[in-house]
Design an enzyme around this catalytic site. Structure first.
Site, mmCIF file in Angstrom:
data_model
loop_
_atom_site.group_PDB
_atom_site.id
_atom_site.type_symbol
_atom_site.label_atom_id
_atom_site.label_comp_id
_atom_site.label_asym_id
_atom_site.label_seq_id
_atom_site.Cartn_x
_atom_site.Cartn_y
_atom_site.Cartn_z
ATOM 1 N N LYS A 1 -51.201 -87.548 76.854
ATOM 2 C CA LYS A 1 -52.030 -86.346 76.871
ATOM 3 C C LYS A 1 -53.501 -86.665 77.136
ATOM 4 O O LYS A 1 -54.200 -85.871 77.745
ATOM 5 C CB LYS A 1 -51.864 -85.531 75.587
ATOM 6 C CG LYS A 1 -52.395 -86.177 74.342
ATOM 7 C CD LYS A 1 -52.087 -85.333 73.123
ATOM 8 C CE LYS A 1 -52.129 -86.141 71.846
ATOM 9 N NZ LYS A 1 -53.309 -86.982 71.616
ATOM 10 N N ARG B 1 -54.431 -81.522 64.201
ATOM 11 C CA ARG B 1 -53.406 -82.533 64.006
ATOM 12 C C ARG B 1 -52.534 -82.269 62.789
ATOM 13 O O ARG B 1 -51.629 -83.036 62.501
ATOM 14 C CB ARG B 1 -54.095 -83.879 63.842
ATOM 15 C CG ARG B 1 -53.571 -84.938 64.791
ATOM 16 C CD ARG B 1 -54.327 -86.201 64.466
ATOM 17 N NE ARG B 1 -53.908 -87.341 65.206
ATOM 18 C CZ ARG B 1 -54.416 -87.712 66.376
ATOM 19 N NH1 ARG B 1 -55.321 -86.980 66.970
ATOM 20 N NH2 ARG B 1 -54.004 -88.827 66.941
ATOM 21 N N ARG C 1 -48.379 -100.745 74.959
ATOM 22 C CA ARG C 1 -49.837 -100.620 74.955
ATOM 23 C C ARG C 1 -50.417 -101.550 73.886
ATOM 24 O O ARG C 1 -51.430 -102.203 74.098
ATOM 25 C CB ARG C 1 -50.192 -99.161 74.653
ATOM 26 C CG ARG C 1 -51.606 -98.789 74.984
ATOM 27 C CD ARG C 1 -51.754 -97.284 75.052
ATOM 28 N NE ARG C 1 -51.968 -96.695 73.737
ATOM 29 C CZ ARG C 1 -52.095 -95.375 73.519
ATOM 30 N NH1 ARG C 1 -51.999 -94.527 74.503
ATOM 31 N NH2 ARG C 1 -52.293 -94.920 72.305
ATOM 32 N N ARG D 1 -58.132 -101.352 71.021
ATOM 33 C CA ARG D 1 -58.282 -100.443 69.893
ATOM 34 C C ARG D 1 -57.757 -101.115 68.638
ATOM 35 O O ARG D 1 -56.673 -101.670 68.632
ATOM 36 C CB ARG D 1 -57.504 -99.144 70.163
ATOM 37 C CG ARG D 1 -58.339 -98.082 70.821
ATOM 38 C CD ARG D 1 -57.518 -96.898 71.229
ATOM 39 N NE ARG D 1 -56.791 -96.273 70.120
ATOM 40 C CZ ARG D 1 -56.252 -95.069 70.200
ATOM 41 N NH1 ARG D 1 -56.368 -94.370 71.312
ATOM 42 N NH2 ARG D 1 -55.590 -94.555 69.186
ATOM 43 N N ARG E 1 -48.533 -94.342 63.100
ATOM 44 C CA ARG E 1 -49.099 -93.180 63.789
ATOM 45 C C ARG E 1 -47.995 -92.233 64.253
ATOM 46 O O ARG E 1 -48.141 -91.017 64.213
ATOM 47 C CB ARG E 1 -49.979 -93.620 64.956
ATOM 48 C CG ARG E 1 -51.391 -93.920 64.476
ATOM 49 C CD ARG E 1 -52.246 -94.738 65.424
ATOM 50 N NE ARG E 1 -52.192 -94.352 66.796
ATOM 51 C CZ ARG E 1 -52.326 -95.206 67.815
ATOM 52 N NH1 ARG E 1 -52.524 -96.484 67.575
ATOM 53 N NH2 ARG E 1 -52.272 -94.776 69.038
#
Ligand code: ADP
Length: 188
Positions: A13, A88, A127, A134, A145
């Protein structure tokens, strides 16, 4: 256009959000980016947020809501905005509703990026392995997450589903370009 974009970590997104915001000349508001920038600058808010983010947990609603309340009143939001990473959880969604009412604004589109969990896990683990730089992209945190997403953010989709303006984007096994075309078509 005043858009909310919903989707799991790894749903792609962020990439599409940037594209949509540029294409329609509206403000791209990513709470994740805003929080990372606060951390980089060493602000009080950043210091408070860092621990939660490094664990893959949501930072407290009050922190994020303060950021959003100010941000939505900045000049570049006059032409519209796209919210990426917010709301969220359901209480943030309700708070956004109240804030928009206060500002006499309403949402024009809710874009819900739908990607099967198996695809998500593979993408975000990749990733993490490639090293995004990150501090919350390692296997354990990434899994957390996803768990937080399932428990707290999926209910936000159901919350908006009942309200109209809700558009599901089938983003599962498609390329970035294919999803971009789908999104453009849906926003016409
Ligand atoms: P992702 O790419 O995993 O979707 P984001 O960049 O949107 O991640 O967010 C990274 C982290 O920032 C989240 O795991 C969370 O700790 C924090 N965060 C971002 N947006 C919010 C929000 N609306 N409410 C609470 N925490 C948030």
């Amino acid at each position: 256009m005043r858009i909310v974009i919903l989707g799991a970590p790894g749903a792609g997104k962020g990439t599409q959000a940037k594209f949509i915001a540029e294409k329609f000349n509206i403000a791209h508001i990513s709470t994740g980016d805003m929080l990372r920038s606060a951390i980089a600058k060493g602000t009080e808010l950043g210091k408070e947020a860092k621990g939660y983010m490094d664990r893959g947990e949501l930072v407290p609603d009050t922190l994020v809501l303060g950021l959003i309340r100010e941000r939505l009143q900045e000049a570049d939001c006059k032409n519209g905005f796209l919210l990426d990473g917010f709301p969220r959880n359901v209480s943030q969604a309700k708070a956004l509703n109240a804030l928009l009412e206060e500002l006499k604004l309403s949402l024009t589109h809710i874009l819900d990026f739908d990607v099967p969990e198996s695809v998500l896990l593979e993408r975000i683990l990749n990733r993490a392995k490639e090293g995004s730089g990150r501090s919350d992209d390692n296997e354990e945190v990434v899994k957390n997450r996803l768990k937080v997403y399932n428990e707290q953010t999926l209910p936000v989709s159901n919350y908006y589903k009942e309200k109209g303006n809700f558009i599901t984007v089938p983003a599962g096994t498609k390329s970035v370009e294919e999803v971009r075309e789908i999104v453009l078509d849906l926003l016409k």
